[in-house]
Scaffold this motif. Structure first.
Motif, PDB file in Angstrom:
ATOM      1  N   ARG A  12      -3.524  -4.159  -5.344  1.00 10.98           N
ATOM      2  CA  ARG A  12      -2.457  -3.855  -4.390  1.00 10.98           C
ATOM      3  C   ARG A  12      -2.402  -4.950  -3.324  1.00 10.98           C
ATOM      4  O   ARG A  12      -1.585  -5.865  -3.427  1.00 10.98           O
ATOM      5  CB  ARG A  12      -2.637  -2.470  -3.758  1.00 10.98           C
ATOM      6  N   ARG A  46      -1.036   4.144   3.085  1.00 14.59           N
ATOM      7  CA  ARG A  46      -1.072   4.912   1.845  1.00 14.59           C
ATOM      8  C   ARG A  46      -0.541   6.321   2.115  1.00 14.59           C
ATOM      9  O   ARG A  46      -1.016   7.019   3.013  1.00 14.59           O
ATOM     10  CB  ARG A  46      -2.506   4.985   1.321  1.00 14.59           C
ATOM     11  N   GLU A  52       0.798  -1.226   0.000  1.00 17.46           N
ATOM     12  CA  GLU A  52       0.000   0.000   0.000  1.00 17.46           C
ATOM     13  C   GLU A  52       0.833   1.280   0.000  1.00 17.46           C
ATOM     14  O   GLU A  52       0.376   2.311  -0.503  1.00 17.46           O
ATOM     15  CB  GLU A  52      -0.946   0.006   1.211  1.00 17.46           C
ATOM     16  N   ASP A 104       3.553   5.059  -4.996  1.00 17.61           N
ATOM     17  CA  ASP A 104       2.400   5.929  -5.193  1.00 17.61           C
ATOM     18  C   ASP A 104       1.645   5.496  -6.451  1.00 17.61           C
ATOM     19  O   ASP A 104       2.201   4.867  -7.359  1.00 17.61           O
ATOM     20  CB  ASP A 104       2.832   7.390  -5.340  1.00 17.61           C
TER      21      ASP A 104
END
Length: 466
Positions: free
Chosen positions: A220, A447, A173, A177
């Motif tokens: 992901r 994230r 995660e 990016d």
């Protein structure tokens, strides 16, 4: 109309998985488990039946006590020999289009950095159809196969899994990016280094610098299964799992379990709709009661009591002998799987279950028998008890699933209990209507946690352990 249930085919790359002795039947082909053609044929059969996933179990050791005899395991083909399901899923990814590909990997058998890379690779190759069944292992032999002096204590294994997942979440995660991959041929830049980050994880068991080597895959983080039924397992599932494989012996016990588990999910800051429960069930179908009885007799004829007893592990002594059948389970040390024993206790509230109860529970576990309409009625009862799906445990390959498609599925579809077409997209999209973990999941906290766009210094990116 009812809400459609989810259906997984519960499988293992081995001769004898759950229903022991059935590989001996003349029509059974699970003894061909080394043959890729069998699995591709089965995968296509399951896609014809609109199964949501092929769910592969796995172990990395023998059932039974440390240093014990294993003649029964080998004679029965009881999960030895067995092959690595991750390798098989790589082949099945190219032979299928819609069905999910779930497999079991325990925290002892693979370093989280390498495991995260393998999962991301499979998620890319399958276009986002991979799921991971998180387990902590129950076998003493497995622990010794990976250099440990013994199997860590039950709850400590879940503490280990908490950190394992923390590392994996950071890689899946947080390390890349969303806009890191450029594929800029004119500018000569495949990816933007400022958007790819080392994670610098340092914890009690692991030190991982990063970055994650694969670029972000469609999901992901893979869809997360878990199979623990103990109090600590429920707490772990409440924090991490999106789907849980359960095996209570009756709908009433399942109702109690799912209600307790959903309450734990809410207490962990997630929504009750963020987790799905899959009950393990096997089917015996006939047009009449007489045909159902004949089918049951055929299964019973090939059933191996020795196989079921060996699979239960409890009560087996190092010399291969067994404790008396009337031995109460509370008198037997159990550092392995505790969920099934807890479910047995709920099914026998007036007394402590014995080894005989455990053996019968294994042999008779989750059998739904009757005409197609009677089976649909029983599945409605299980759904009313809080389950969202079924892990269909086969008697024989591929026959159990061919029979399900031909004789059971049409009635379930007519009754609104099974889907009539696949939803497009990733496995998580098919099941939850989204590709990525939701914001209330602990994995989502990573994230934007690394690099120049990281959250302010005050934001906590600590351990997920509880």
């Amino acid at each position: 109309m009812s809400t459609p249930l989810l259906f997984n085919a519960f499988l293992m790359n081995t001769p004898s998985h759950i229903h022991h002795g059935q590989w001996r039947h003349p029509e059974a082909r699970q003894h061909e488990f080394n043959n890729l053609d069998l699995w591709i044929e089965l995968a296509r059969t399951l896609e014809e039946g609109l199964f949501d996933a092929m769910f592969f179990a796995d172990v990395t050791g023998l059932y039974g006590p440390a240093g014990g005899q294993y003649a029964d395991n080998v004679t029965e083909g009881l999960q030895i020999p067995s092959n690595d399901p991750a390798i098989l899923l790589g082949a099945l990814a190219g032979a299928t289009r819609d069905i999910g590909l779930a497999y079991t990997s325990n925290v002892m058998q693979n370093h989280p950095f390498n495991f995260a890379r393998q999962i991301s690779t499979l998620d890319h190759l399958s276009r986002g159809r991979v799921a991971w069944n998180i387990v902590t292992s129950t076998q003493e032999n497995a622990a010794r196969n990976f250099g440990l002096p013994g199997l860590p204590e039950h709850d400590a294994r879940y503490d280990w899994a908490d950190e394992y997942l923390e590392v994996a979440y950071k890689l899946w995660e947080g390390s890349w990016d969303d806009d890191a991959v450029l594929v800029d041929k004119a500018g000569g830049r495949y990816a933007d280094p400022s958007r790819i980050h080392k994670i610098h994880h340092v914890g009690p068991r692991y030190s991982v610098e990063g970055p994650h080597l694969p670029a972000p895959s469609p999901q992901r983080t893979p869809l997360l299964f878990q199979a623990g039924g103990s109090a600590r397992g429920i707490r772990f599932a409440a924090q991490h799992a999106e789907a849980v494989f359960i095996g209570p012996p009756t709908p009433d016990v399942a109702r109690q379990h799912t209600e307790d588990a959903r309450a734990a999910v809410v207490a962990a800051g997630r929504g009750p709709e963020d987790i799905k429960f899959f009950q393990g069930l096997s089917f015996i179908v006939g047009s009449t009661q007489a045909e159902v009885d004949r089918q049951r007799e055929d299964h019973d004829r090939y059933a191996s009591v020795t196989g079921y007893l060996t699979h239960s592990s409890l009560g087996i002594l190092p010399d291969g002998s067994r404790l008396p059948e009337d031995t109460e389970l509370r008198d037997i040390p159990n550092n392995g799987g505790q969920g099934f024993v807890d479910w047995l206790r709920r099914a026998h509230p007036d007394r402590e279950p014995t080894l005989a109860d455990l053996a019968r529970g294994r042999i008779q576990r989750g059998i739904v028998a009757g005409t197609p309409d009677q089976i649909a009625d029983q599945l409605g009862e299980w759904q009313g008890a809080g389950i969202d799906g079924v892990n269909v445990m086969n008697w024989r390959l591929p026959g159990s699933y061919l029979e399900f498609n031909e004789r059971i599925l049409p009635t379930l579809q007519r009754r609104g209990l099974a889907q009539t077409e696949y939803r497009p997209g990733t496995l998580r999209q098919k099941i939850f209507g989204r590709d990525r973990l939701p914001e209330n999941h602990p994995g989502a906290r990573y994230r934007g946690a690394f690099g120049e766009r990281a959250a302010p210094a005050g934001r906590q990116i600590g351990s997920t352990a509880r």
